[in-house]
Scaffold this motif. Sequence first.
Motif, short mmCIF file in Angstrom:
data_model
loop_
_atom_site.label_atom_id
_atom_site.label_comp_id
_atom_site.label_asym_id
_atom_site.label_seq_id
_atom_site.Cartn_x
_atom_site.Cartn_y
_atom_site.Cartn_z
N SER A 85 0.83 -1.19 0.00
CA SER A 85 0.00 0.00 0.00
C SER A 85 0.87 1.25 0.00
N ALA A 86 0.41 2.27 -0.72
CA ALA A 86 1.07 3.58 -0.72
C ALA A 86 -0.02 4.64 -0.78
N GLN A 87 0.10 5.67 0.05
CA GLN A 87 -0.94 6.69 0.11
C GLN A 87 -0.35 8.06 0.38
N THR A 88 -1.05 9.08 -0.11
CA THR A 88 -0.68 10.47 0.14
C THR A 88 -1.93 11.24 0.53
N PHE A 89 -1.81 12.02 1.60
CA PHE A 89 -2.90 12.86 2.08
C PHE A 89 -2.42 14.30 2.12
N LEU A 90 -3.21 15.20 1.54
CA LEU A 90 -2.92 16.63 1.59
C LEU A 90 -4.12 17.29 2.29
N PHE A 91 -3.95 17.68 3.54
CA PHE A 91 -5.05 18.18 4.35
C PHE A 91 -5.18 19.69 4.25
N ASP A 92 -6.43 20.14 4.28
CA ASP A 92 -6.73 21.56 4.36
C ASP A 92 -6.94 21.89 5.83
N ARG A 93 -5.94 22.48 6.46
CA ARG A 93 -6.00 22.70 7.90
C ARG A 93 -7.04 23.73 8.29
N THR A 94 -7.61 24.42 7.32
CA THR A 94 -8.66 25.40 7.63
C THR A 94 -10.04 24.75 7.67
N LYS A 95 -10.10 23.42 7.38
CA LYS A 95 -11.39 22.74 7.33
C LYS A 95 -11.37 21.49 8.22
N PRO A 96 -11.39 21.70 9.54
CA PRO A 96 -11.42 20.55 10.45
C PRO A 96 -12.79 19.88 10.46
N PHE A 97 -12.81 18.61 10.86
CA PHE A 97 -14.06 17.87 10.97
C PHE A 97 -14.14 17.28 12.37
N TYR A 98 -15.25 17.58 13.07
CA TYR A 98 -15.40 17.17 14.46
C TYR A 98 -16.53 16.14 14.62
N SER A 99 -16.39 15.32 15.64
CA SER A 99 -17.45 14.38 16.00
C SER A 99 -18.55 15.13 16.73
N PRO A 100 -19.71 14.48 16.95
CA PRO A 100 -20.80 15.14 17.67
C PRO A 100 -20.40 15.59 19.08
#
Length: 302
Positions: A85-100
């Motif tokens: 497996s090989a993967q790349t993630f590029l996150f937008d730190r201005t768009k967090p996602f929270y649980s309830p």
Amino acid sequence: MKKYFLYIIIIIATFFYSCDKPGPTELVDDETFDLEILGKNLDNEYYSNGYDTSGVTEVVNQYASIISVSGLKITYNNFTTNFSSAQTFLFDRTKPFYSPDNKLLGYQTISPIPGIIRFDNVIARLTDYRIRYKEAGILIDTVLGSKYELYKRHGRIFGDPFTYNYNSQVNFSFNPFFIGSPVSFDIATPPEVTGSVKLISVNDNHKFKAELTWNAGWVNKFYVIIGGVKISNQQVFPLYKVKTKDDGRIVIPKSLIENIPDNRFDKIAITFVRLYDKLVAGNNNDIYVTSQSIHTVIVDRP
């Protein structure tokens, strides 16, 4: 075997969430090791979704770019299946996602990007980046953008032409279409880890400790994930993370094994992880790079 892999492959993508912080070093049954509790709520799908042994749990909130390459093995009933497996993630730190309950689960990704990502000169595919969690008792499947991925199950005709070579290196490259300079570097891969699990009866009272052995590699970063396989859906659920020396042997005391309730889990899953990681300077930010050899052994409870 496939049903176990569907849950364990997520380990490469999604142990990007914060679990409980490590507790102090504990002395249990004459074995000294660092013990971290991963999942306290057995009904929380968030922990299952985050059952990842890629070693990046603590850094998702620190870096906007993560690259993970892995060689995986899953053994059950003396049969072993191998994956790359090989993967790349590029996150937008201005768009967090929270649980309830206001727990940070991750970030939206930036995708597609104006360029081409390759591993060993194989172009990575754009696929959904998914997480699962429960809200008001209902399982929610959420897409937080896309990731770049290559995946191969060895011995199958289908799959990407990518093979994780142990004790070697994987080349990563990014070629932008318009703005920025090309990025290319090699990712070192650790020696292959092969583990075994033996449940040993204690005091002949249906209580067991687990003797774990593996081929010692003396790599600085090595740990073991202890989990169970749910009776209800055969999903692997993580319970403990044990940091120990890569010296080839550790005994997991009965106090931990008996805390895996047999009315919820009919199997025990032990994952051995040998890990390399580093930071690489990118165009705009540091890139966290992790490379790991992973072997998950699933055993039936006596």
